[in-house]
Design an enzyme around this catalytic site. Structure first.
Site, PDB file in Angstrom:
ATOM      1  N   GLU A   1       0.814  -1.209   0.000  1.00 30.50           N
ATOM      2  CA  GLU A   1       0.000   0.000   0.000  1.00 30.50           C
ATOM      3  C   GLU A   1       0.854   1.268   0.000  1.00 30.50           C
ATOM      4  OE1 GLU A   1      -4.037  -1.673   2.108  1.00 30.50           O
ATOM      5  OE2 GLU A   1      -2.557  -0.723   3.405  1.00 30.50           O
TER       6      GLU A   1
ATOM      7  N   GLU B   1     -12.468  -1.301  12.294  1.00 29.59           N
ATOM      8  CA  GLU B   1     -12.334  -0.634  10.998  1.00 29.59           C
ATOM      9  C   GLU B   1     -13.462  -0.993  10.039  1.00 29.59           C
ATOM     10  OE1 GLU B   1      -9.265  -0.400   7.172  1.00 29.59           O
ATOM     11  OE2 GLU B   1      -8.680  -1.520   8.972  1.00 29.59           O
TER      12      GLU B   1
ATOM     13  N   ASP C   1      -8.731  -8.409   4.373  1.00 26.97           N
ATOM     14  CA  ASP C   1      -8.449  -7.293   5.269  1.00 26.97           C
ATOM     15  C   ASP C   1      -9.525  -7.146   6.333  1.00 26.97           C
ATOM     16  OD1 ASP C   1      -7.226  -5.100   6.373  1.00 26.97           O
ATOM     17  OD2 ASP C   1      -7.699  -3.717   4.749  1.00 26.97           O
TER      18      ASP C   1
END
Length: 651
Positions: free
Chosen positions: A258, A365, A337
């Site tokens: 990333e 998240e 993820d």
């Protein structure tokens, strides 16, 4: 003293204080942890005073030399005795006795940790923000300075030690420029204050580092891990850190992921990068924790041969057994993820000769931002109890130890959830995830229900029937969140970047490789060998056959592994489309029930706690309704198939 403005949750119960009048430590040593125990005892057991008498109501005894942090608690004629082979074991035993007496548990009680490393990773930034933080700003940093409030750090260390956490990293794995300089100069003096305080509670401190630090900090023109000048620079850095912080744990590295720099920049492998750092830090006893969250984040959605889920296995399996003995690979529980539902990473069980840590996420998240209630312990429990089928008792909880050459360099880590909010976690009920994580990684056999019961009992002073209502909210909340969000493990239908709220096609034509491929005929990602990307082949033979075959693939993972028609029949007897409709309606109804239950508890709760959860439940209901209406409308428009029960779906 503990900072009085903080909500200390499970260590702050003011009623039914256990009666410990005095305490005696046998064979007392000059140990910072023993000093911590003496500081904690009057806080945990109000009025407890030190005594020279071996027959005091609490006796702490160091015995044995196995080096394990386990302990034993037994009832004596005059009170209680805690025995352990380490000072840290005694500290854990003291906290455990407090828990047992408050919750009316049974004695004698003997416990030892199931996992060696029990860690929390903070994603805190020097400016005070927290990446994926939903409980206020960092407890460590403020406006590019160290916050310096050691009483808050002590309170936090106390909470962590009470559940057996023994390692922590204190900065974001996405290391920004200012944090890149944490490894040098005056920053180390401030970090030492934090590390010293955590050390008093048996917690070892780590730093996340920037792989390009030799360039950013050192002024070199390269960070190539195979160049001698780069290795020499890291050796000097490591030596300087340990000179300032002798008890320092080591480095955590996110590389080539990333946008973060890494060895791929120089056409080197992750083996090359990790081993260079490991050799640099090894003379000081340091550890390199190397994250396996590495994938191509610039994918073309048009190319269906690309599959983000395959990346970690493809990159790291070929290096199994080639890492230095002080390298640990940190592997996320799933291949994508931290979704509400995804299969477990195929690296577990497949890696046979490399130290490894399993990574969870406490911070919510993708699971509600600590606004929506989502008790995550059931998800973590499923992962630990997952049978990889690489042999007898090949559960992930065993595999991460068995397949690590040094089991002491294996364990579990999780992304942290706390901030400056006075209740630590934003949503009061999200404390159950922080507490539950610590309890579960210490004792993998605990049920999610038992852990929820402990936390409720330690946190609220309620009659049994009312306490059961909060437990029911917690223990059903993961399934409810899944019901009104992403069906059958399809994943990622959330708003890009923030990851809260529904946006079904938000990532569908983007570069991140998280596609659901819904069309007029069906939905799901085809990952079979026969018809798709071949991802199923990364699992053991038994699991491969199970996932490959549409008739045996578990329904809860169906859309992760297969693209199926909306009329596909699930084991429940429902079609996929009807399942989508039913779960999304049911999820909203359940959140509405949560609201009613919580409102009924108002007379029994303190005002701040009641308002905190009530306000978040209101937002959760709005979120659930948006998910329900958008998901149902989207799939009705795609499929043209109406709800069998004639409920309102917007066309």
């Amino acid at each position: 003293m503990i900072t009085k403005t903080r909500d200390l949750c499970w260590l702050n119960k003011k009623v039914h204080q256990p009666d410990i009048s005095g305490y005696h430590i046998k064979d007392k040593k000059d140990s910072i942890v023993l000093k911590t125990i003496e500081r904690e005892l009057p806080l945990l057991f109000e009025g407890a005073e030190p005594s020279d008498e071996p027959g005091s109501s609490l006796v702490l005894s160091l015995a044995g030399d196995d080096g394990n942090d386990g302990y034993e608690i037994r009832k004596t004629e005059t009170g209680y005795e805690i025995t352990a082979s380490t000072e840290t074991g005694l500290l854990y035993g003291v906290f455990s006795l407090h828990r047992i007496l408050i919750t009316k548990g049974t004695l004698p009680f003997k416990s030892r940790p199931d996992q060696s490393i029990r860690m929390i990773n903070h994603w805190d930034n020097f400016d005070g923000s927290i990446e994926r933080g939903y409980a206020g700003e960092s407890i460590y940093y403020d406006s590019n300075n160290f916050r310096g409030d050691m009483e808050i750090v002590r309170s936090y260390a106390r909470l962590l030690a009470s559940t057996g956490i023994n390692a922590i990293s204190i900065n974001n794995v996405n290391v920004h420029k200012k944090e890149t300089f944490f490894i040098k100069g005056e920053n180390l003096k401030e970090i030492r204050k934090i590390a010293d305080l955590f050390g008093e509670y048996g917690i070892r401190t780590f730093l996340a580092i920037n792989f390009a630090a030799p360039i950013v900090v050192g002024g070199l023109d390269t960070a190539d891990p195979l160049l001698p000048e780069v290795a020499a620079w890291w050796e000097k850095v490591a030596a300087d850190i340990y000179k300032e912080i002798p008890q320092f744990g080591g480095f955590i590295v996110k590389a080539d992921s990333e946008g973060e720099p890494g060895p791929f920049t120089y056409n080197r492998s992750h083996e090359d990068g990790a081993n260079m750092l490991a050799r640099a830090i090894k003379p000081s006893g340091g550890i390199i924790i190397w994250r396996c969250f590495v994938y191509n984040c610039g994918q073309d959605w048009r190319d269906r041969t690309l599959d983000r889920a395959m990346a970690a296995y493809d990159i790291f399996m070929e290096h199994d057994g080639k890492f230095e003995d002080n390298v640990i690979l940190q592997i996320k529980n799933g291949p994508i993820d931290f979704q509400i539902r995804e299969p477990n990473s195929p690296l577990f069980g497949a890696l046979k000769k490399t130290n490894q840590i399993l990574e969870f996420q406490i911070t919510q998240e993708y699971t509600g931002h600590q606004v929506d209630i989502c008790y995550l312990v059931p998800m973590w429990k499923e992962t630990l109890d997952f049978d990889t089928r690489y042999g007898k008792d090949a559960y992930i909880r065993n595999e991460i130890k068995k397949n690590s050459p040094d089991p002491k360099l294996s364990g579990i880590a999780a992304v942290g959830s706390v901030g400056m909010d006075t209740n630590w976690t934003g949503n009061k009920l999200a404390q159950a995830n922080l507490y539950g994580y610590g309890r579960l990684v210490w004792d993998n056999s605990l049920s999610s229900e038992a852990i929820a019961g402990e936390w409720v009992n330690l946190t609220f002073d309620l009659p049994r029937e009312e306490a059961a209502k909060i437990m029911e909210i917690l223990t059903t909340s993961r399934d409810v969140y899944e019901d009104y969000t992403c069906p059958l493990a399809v994943g990622f239908m959330c708003k890009p970047t923030i990851h809260y709220g529904v946006d079904i096609d938000g990532y569908e034509y983007d570069r991140w490789g998280t596609y659901h491929y819904a069309d007029r005929n069906g939905v799901g990602r085809e990952r079979s060998v026969a018809n798709g990307t071949g991802y199923t082949r990364q699992y053991s033979d038994d699991r491969f056959r199970e996932y490959e075959d549409l008739s045996t693939c578990p329904d809860e993972l169906l859309l992760f592994f297969h693209h199926v028609p909306y009329t596909h029949i699930l084991r429940s007897g429902k079609t996929v489309i009807q399942h989508i409709y039913d779960t999304h309606f049911a999820g909203v109804e359940k959140v509405e029930q949560y609201e009613e239950v919580w409102e009924s508890l108002e007379p029994l709760l303190d005002e701040e706690c009641y308002r905190n959860v009530r306000e978040r439940l209101k937002k959760q209901k709005e979120n659930a309704i948006n998910w329900r209406d958008q998901i149902n409308t989207y799939f009705y428009r795609k499929s043209g198939i109406p709800d069998a029960h004639g409920r309102v779906i917007y066309d």
